[in-house]
Design an enzyme around this catalytic site. Structure first.
Site, short mmCIF file in Angstrom:
data_model
loop_
_atom_site.label_atom_id
_atom_site.label_comp_id
_atom_site.label_asym_id
_atom_site.label_seq_id
_atom_site.Cartn_x
_atom_site.Cartn_y
_atom_site.Cartn_z
CG LEU A 81 -76.11 -19.21 -24.84
CD1 LEU A 81 -77.01 -18.78 -25.99
CD2 LEU A 81 -76.17 -18.16 -23.71
CD GLU A 87 -73.26 -22.60 -31.15
OE1 GLU A 87 -72.39 -22.31 -32.01
OE2 GLU A 87 -74.49 -22.55 -31.35
CG LEU A 122 -59.87 -26.86 7.53
CD1 LEU A 122 -60.39 -25.44 7.69
CD2 LEU A 122 -60.87 -27.65 6.69
CD1 TRP A 165 -67.64 -25.64 -22.29
CD2 TRP A 165 -67.47 -27.06 -20.56
NE1 TRP A 165 -66.32 -26.02 -22.17
CE2 TRP A 165 -66.19 -26.88 -21.12
CE3 TRP A 165 -67.61 -27.91 -19.46
CZ2 TRP A 165 -65.06 -27.52 -20.62
CZ3 TRP A 165 -66.50 -28.55 -18.97
CH2 TRP A 165 -65.24 -28.34 -19.55
CB ILE A 166 -75.24 -28.41 -21.97
CG1 ILE A 166 -74.80 -27.70 -23.26
CG2 ILE A 166 -76.70 -28.12 -21.63
CD1 ILE A 166 -74.72 -26.19 -23.19
CG LEU A 205 -77.51 -16.28 -19.57
CD1 LEU A 205 -76.43 -15.78 -20.53
CD2 LEU A 205 -77.07 -17.60 -18.95
CD GLU A 258 -75.77 -18.64 -15.54
OE1 GLU A 258 -76.17 -17.51 -15.87
OE2 GLU A 258 -76.44 -19.67 -15.67
NE ARG A 275 -75.72 -21.53 -7.45
CZ ARG A 275 -75.17 -21.63 -8.66
NH1 ARG A 275 -75.90 -21.86 -9.73
NH2 ARG A 275 -73.86 -21.51 -8.82
CB SER A 276 -75.31 -26.02 -10.90
OG SER A 276 -74.20 -25.21 -10.59
#
Ligand code: FAD
Length: 387
Positions: free
Chosen positions: A130, A132, A341, A161-162, A242, A366, A89-90
């Site tokens: 975005l 840093e 489980l 973290w991009i 965002l 996000e 999904r990301s």
């Protein structure tokens, strides 16, 4: 699949088709190997163009090959992708909501022509720079700067973290324009092959492992004037992206939780202890009942968000509430599913612990859970409490 209050009865044919296409794609192409990708820390990059052909990147945009599907259809797509893995999904969120959306909303005609068809088809990969090293929750403190040079700008700074930066062809980089009054934040389309651009991979992750994450280093990287997004200036640029992505996350998290529920219910009805299935124990039923209730209320919120978005009444604060609630729900419930489980729950043979680990990232990126709490707090009281 859990749809306890029959929300899916009201889907249009197109919405059902998009949901089913995504579900089938995931079942056939991704689910069989996703545990291996998670263990190895890899993403199935060969599927990127196929996801494009199926219309998984920003299908809710209009023009440039995008079918302009309903917001519910877009949400369902995110739900099905994240029911497989948050990394999948990301990929779609970043490409669609964080790269195609700003080009679509703020780009020049030339930028749209150059990038939107290729990004939409998965023939090019984009990333969104975005965060840093010293500015995460407070991106307006960013230090990355752009200085006017002959025919364009020179960029300096670093992003971290991009998602997808190591495999990206283009990065939407947000930087302070040092040559304009007030140093407003501007968006720059930075081709990753340019001199002075590096995209090192971050390898030590214990969460969102089936997703490629990296840095963006900008060391006197020149971009021509025509690479600046002309239609926006200030933090409104990145923040509006965002909001789009967070809308998809509010839906996606429900998918992850639903997959945990389905896995736990199946397991509980099949696993025998003390002479019968563990699902006959009240304690296990209580866990399943609570999980189903939490998922259902989150589904309702996601569906309502899509209605508000469709008619133009969605506020970023609505999205904050749904992202905050639904991700917390998925984070909590994935853990309960893991419990059901037993020992098997800690392996990659089953999805709950993978979802549970992924949710640590989704809870943080996000806008962290705390930051969305502050956004709601400000909206409800009129008092900002960030500083
Ligand atoms: P910090 O801002 O340092 O926060 C640390 C803690 O302090 C958090 O718990 C936070 O909630 C809390 N905190 C901070 N400020 C306050 C406050 N005012 N009041 C109360 N508590 C506060 N970024 C991108 O730009 N593009 C991407 O593609 C991207 N992908 C990512 C992928 C992954 C796997 C991860 C982990 C992150 C990604 N991010 C991306 C970055 C992400 O958005 C940031 O990690 C996030 O914004 C938080 O910033 P931070 O990690 O610096 O934490």
């Amino acid at each position: 699949m859990l749809d306890y209050v029959s929300l899916e009865d009201d889907l249009t044919e197109e919405e059902q088709m998009i949901r089913d296409t995504a579900r089938q794609f995931v079942e056939e192409n991704v689910k069989p190997d996703i545990g291996d990708h998670f263990e190895e820390g890899t993403f199935p990059t060969e599927l990127i163009p196929e996801m494009g052909e199926l219309g998984f990147y920003a299908p809710n945009l209009e023009g440039y090959g995008s079918p302009n599907v309903s917001e519910t259809a877009y949400g369902l797509l995110m739900q099905e992708l994240e029911a497989c893995d948050s990394g999948l999904r990301s990929m779609a969120s970043v490409q669609g909501a964080l790269v195609m959306y700003p080009i679509h909303a703020f780009g020049s005609d030339e930028q749209k022509d150059e990038w939107l068809p290729d990004l939409g088809m998965g023939e090019a990969v984009g990333c969104f720079g975005l965060t840093e090293p010293q500015h995460g929750s407070n991106p307006s403190g960013m230090e990355t700067r752009a200085e006017a040079a002959d025919g364009g700008y020179v960029l300096n700074g670093s992003k971290t973290w991009i998602t997808n930066s190591p495999i990206a062809d283009v990065a939407v980089v947000w930087a302070r324009d040092k040559t304009s009054d007030g140093n407003p934040v501007r968006g720059f389309l930075v081709e990753t092959e340019r001199d002075g651009v590096t995209t090192n991979k971050i390898t030590e992750k214990l969460s969102l492992r089936a997703s490629i994450t990296g840095e963006i280093g900008l060391n006197d990287a020149f971009v021509p004037e025509e690479n600046v997004l002309p239609g926006v200036s200030g933090m409104k640029g990145p923040l509006s992206c965002l909001t789009q992505a967070r809308f998809g996350i509010a839906w996606g998290a429900v998918g992850a939780a639903r997959d945990c529920f389905e896995t736990a219910r199946d397991y509980a009805t099949e696993r025998d202890q003390f002479g019968g299935p563990i699902a006959r124990f009240q304690m296990q039923q209580q866990k399943l009942a609570e999980m189903a209730t939490q998922i259902t209320t989150s589904q309702l919120l996601a569906h309502r968000l899509a209605e508000l978005k469709e008619r133009g009444d969605l506020r970023p604060q609505h999205v904050s509430m749904a992202k905050r609630n639904n991700v917390r729900m998925a984070r909590d419930q994935s853990r309960v599913a893991r419990e059901i489980l037993g020992g098997n729950g800690i392996t990659t043979d089953y999805s709950p612990m993978r979802h549970m680990a992924n949710m640590e990232t989704v809870y943080t990126y996000e806008g962290t859970h705390d930051i969305h709490t502050l956004i709601l707090g400000e909206d409800l009281t009129g008092i900002a409490a960030y500083e």
